[in-house]
Motif scaffolding. Structure first.
Motif, PDB file in Angstrom:
ATOM      1  N   TYR A   1     -38.907 -33.880  13.721  1.00  0.00           N
ATOM      2  CA  TYR A   1     -39.218 -34.271  15.188  1.00  0.00           C
ATOM      3  C   TYR A   1     -39.738 -35.437  14.987  1.00  0.00           C
ATOM      4  O   TYR A   1     -40.444 -36.145  13.982  1.00  0.00           O
ATOM      5  N   GLY A   2     -39.209 -36.524  16.188  1.00  0.00           N
ATOM      6  CA  GLY A   2     -39.849 -37.646  16.360  1.00  0.00           C
ATOM      7  C   GLY A   2     -40.672 -37.509  17.817  1.00  0.00           C
ATOM      8  O   GLY A   2     -41.420 -36.660  17.871  1.00  0.00           O
ATOM      9  N   VAL A   3     -40.717 -38.450  18.693  1.00  0.00           N
ATOM     10  CA  VAL A   3     -41.130 -38.611  19.851  1.00  0.00           C
ATOM     11  C   VAL A   3     -40.367 -37.526  20.769  1.00  0.00           C
ATOM     12  O   VAL A   3     -39.108 -37.771  20.932  1.00  0.00           O
ATOM     13  N   GLY A   4     -41.025 -36.785  21.354  1.00  0.00           N
ATOM     14  CA  GLY A   4     -40.481 -35.990  22.295  1.00  0.00           C
ATOM     15  C   GLY A   4     -39.736 -36.293  23.379  1.00  0.00           C
ATOM     16  O   GLY A   4     -40.262 -37.695  23.918  1.00  0.00           O
ATOM     17  N   SER A   5     -38.873 -35.951  24.019  1.00  0.00           N
ATOM     18  CA  SER A   5     -38.127 -36.287  25.335  1.00  0.00           C
ATOM     19  C   SER A   5     -37.490 -35.184  26.157  1.00  0.00           C
ATOM     20  O   SER A   5     -37.182 -34.193  25.372  1.00  0.00           O
ATOM     21  N   VAL A   6     -37.129 -35.188  27.275  1.00  0.00           N
ATOM     22  CA  VAL A   6     -36.514 -34.163  28.217  1.00  0.00           C
ATOM     23  C   VAL A   6     -35.267 -34.978  28.797  1.00  0.00           C
ATOM     24  O   VAL A   6     -35.522 -36.107  29.369  1.00  0.00           O
ATOM     25  N   THR A   7     -33.955 -34.377  28.379  1.00  0.00           N
ATOM     26  CA  THR A   7     -32.778 -34.997  29.405  1.00  0.00           C
ATOM     27  C   THR A   7     -32.376 -33.729  30.100  1.00  0.00           C
ATOM     28  O   THR A   7     -32.053 -32.780  29.514  1.00  0.00           O
ATOM     29  N   PHE A   8     -32.294 -34.072  31.346  1.00  0.00           N
ATOM     30  CA  PHE A   8     -31.855 -33.063  32.213  1.00  0.00           C
ATOM     31  C   PHE A   8     -30.212 -33.261  32.342  1.00  0.00           C
ATOM     32  O   PHE A   8     -29.787 -34.510  32.758  1.00  0.00           O
ATOM     33  N   VAL A   9     -29.540 -32.292  31.861  1.00  0.00           N
ATOM     34  CA  VAL A   9     -28.084 -32.441  31.664  1.00  0.00           C
ATOM     35  C   VAL A   9     -27.254 -31.426  32.563  1.00  0.00           C
ATOM     36  O   VAL A   9     -27.431 -30.433  32.541  1.00  0.00           O
ATOM     37  N   GLY A  10     -26.224 -31.998  33.394  1.00  0.00           N
ATOM     38  CA  GLY A  10     -25.208 -31.297  33.901  1.00  0.00           C
ATOM     39  C   GLY A  10     -24.232 -30.933  33.035  1.00  0.00           C
ATOM     40  O   GLY A  10     -23.619 -31.653  32.452  1.00  0.00           O
ATOM     41  N   ALA A  11     -24.098 -29.339  33.115  1.00  0.00           N
ATOM     42  CA  ALA A  11     -23.088 -28.775  32.083  1.00  0.00           C
ATOM     43  C   ALA A  11     -21.849 -28.733  32.833  1.00  0.00           C
ATOM     44  O   ALA A  11     -20.691 -28.211  32.183  1.00  0.00           O
ATOM     45  N   GLY A  12     -21.515 -28.967  34.234  1.00  0.00           N
ATOM     46  CA  GLY A  12     -20.235 -28.942  34.735  1.00  0.00           C
ATOM     47  C   GLY A  12     -19.963 -27.344  35.023  1.00  0.00           C
ATOM     48  O   GLY A  12     -20.616 -26.353  34.868  1.00  0.00           O
ATOM     49  N   PRO A  13     -18.927 -27.188  35.734  1.00  0.00           N
ATOM     50  CA  PRO A  13     -18.556 -25.764  35.970  1.00  0.00           C
ATOM     51  C   PRO A  13     -18.160 -24.772  35.177  1.00  0.00           C
ATOM     52  O   PRO A  13     -18.111 -23.575  35.537  1.00  0.00           O
ATOM     53  N   GLY A  14     -18.040 -25.167  34.003  1.00  0.00           N
ATOM     54  CA  GLY A  14     -17.609 -24.269  32.830  1.00  0.00           C
ATOM     55  C   GLY A  14     -16.812 -24.708  31.528  1.00  0.00           C
ATOM     56  O   GLY A  14     -16.907 -24.436  30.555  1.00  0.00           O
ATOM     57  N   ASP A  15     -15.647 -25.324  32.292  1.00  0.00           N
ATOM     58  CA  ASP A  15     -14.657 -25.867  31.329  1.00  0.00           C
ATOM     59  C   ASP A  15     -15.252 -26.895  30.356  1.00  0.00           C
ATOM     60  O   ASP A  15     -15.903 -27.985  31.026  1.00  0.00           O
TER      61      ASP A  15
END
Lengths: 268, 268
Positions: free
Chosen positions: A17-31
């Motif tokens: 691990y390095g310096v932590g971070s959070v990325t909020f990511v859109g997964a899209g509808p399923g495909d």
């Protein structure tokens, strides 16, 4: 925490691990092809992926071999992980130095409870950013070959939810009941009869087209074309149990797709 | 028709055409990483790419070496290629057997005049489908670290246009003027003073936050945080000349992104 057998196993050494971070990511509808390149890159580089129930297995396969997957799935009107617990989980891993991807179905900025999680991350002074995704309304309207807006018909479109914190969500029914209005209704299956009643009460034409798209963009996608009048009966008969997006004011246009298939193409 | 020197040249043999088709593809807001994988695959496999002015050069670089690019750029309130001519161009190439990608900035289903082009393609009995894209509202709200919807604030969001066929577009100002409403206004720069006047006339709070995002997701992205009261003056002072998305009812949340950069990562 769950480590799926096909991704990692308990003997895998802990990631460096390095310096932590959070990325909020859109997964899209399923495909999985409807993820953005940026979202796919973030998944590939993540240490921890905290995801919703609606994120498809095919999307989760895009995570790197080192990533640990945590399912905090929630379902409308049903039992759910407490939001506070999810917030704490995100923060805990980021503070430990992990590159955390918080993966949400569709677009995290649309009915995604994004603000509550961002506030928790901000309070812990952790770096964060948001990668948008294809929201269900966009994938569903593409599937029925229509537009959310159209010159001469509607100069605006509403994205709205069928239920909110207080139960059935209230909306500006008078405005929605006018001819030419288009709305994309999220989480509307359970509230279909309520929505129908409110719209008709406020003068909406019973013959207004309504289209419901279940499992948009997935192999098991199904489309129900009905009217405001027949919506509750037809929806009940369809027995949809997957995520569904309801369009008020749109009927499907037949899409000719037989001859178009880019799915076997390699990315340039 | 234009063949850019860096993609093809006049000595290139004509592509071997098959059965023509048209794919309407969302190019997203500008950052090529915000294309979907499916859109990138379609670009890579295309024979002809007919694109708008707002599609960035970086996105056009994703087209295959065999593809011919045609710019039919249009600009709000300014001179534009006639829609009929664009329709004819799309149909002509598909009938000749080309795999045509009609590439539109953002999401083709949101203020993209998609219906008119689909109808032309349908009338010629050509296969077609739609690949959704990240719309400007989604990329812009991610850039300011906010959500389009939020529990307890707004259970719906409107996407609306500042101008339509008749000039300034009229909207349900009474409903929009209520506290807690959020709207993403496309093509709103020229109509900012009109929108401000209508909203204040219908009782909107002059202190309502308004945020304008120019060139969302691009390296030259700029963000203007203002209020409904100060909008026309501040927007004039900012001198934005790129595409801009205006949020009514949202102020930016400071985004901490310094430590997160996936841009150098390879796709898994």
């Amino acid at each position: 925490m769950k480590r799926p057998g096909n991704k990692t196993n308990a003997d895998t050494p802990p990631p460096s691990y390095g310096v932590g971070s959070v990325t909020f990511v859109g997964a899209g509808p399923g495909d999985p092809e409807l993820l953005t390149l940026k979202a796919a890159n973030a998944l590939a580089a993540s240490d921890i992926v905290i995801h919703d129930r609606l994120v498809s297995d095919e999307v989760l396969e895009l995570t790197g071999a080192q990533a640990v997957l945590i399912n905090v799935g929630k379902k409308g009107f049903g039992p759910s992980a407490h939001q506070d617990d999810i917030n704490a989980l995100i923060v805990e891993h980021a503070i430990a130095g992990a590159r955390v991807v918080r993966l949400k179905g569709g677009d995290p900025t649309v009915f995604g409870r994004l603000d509550e999680e961002i506030e928790a991350v901000k309070a812990a002074d952790i770096s964060w950013s948001v990668i948008p995704g294809i929201t269900a309304a966009s994938a569903s309207v593409a599937a029925i070959g229509q537009s959310l807006t159209k010159r001469g018909r509607n100069a605006s479109v509403r994205l709205l939810t069928g239920h909110d914190m207080k139960g059935f969500a209230d909306h500006d029914w008078v405005a929605l009941a006018r001819p030419g209005e288009v709305a994309a209704i999220y989480m509307g299956k359970k509230s279909a009869r309520f929505i129908q009643g409110r719209l008709i009460m406020h003068g909406a034409d019973r013959a207004t087209p309504v289209t419901v798209v279940e499992n948009a963009s997935r192999p098991d996608q199904r489309i129900l074309a009905t009217t405001l009048d027949a919506l509750p009966v037809d929806l009940g008969a369809a027995g949809f149990d997957g995520p569904a997006l309801m369009f008020y004011g749109l009927a499907p246009r037949a899409v000719r797709t037989t001859l178009i298939d880019f799915s076997q193409q390699e990315l340039a």
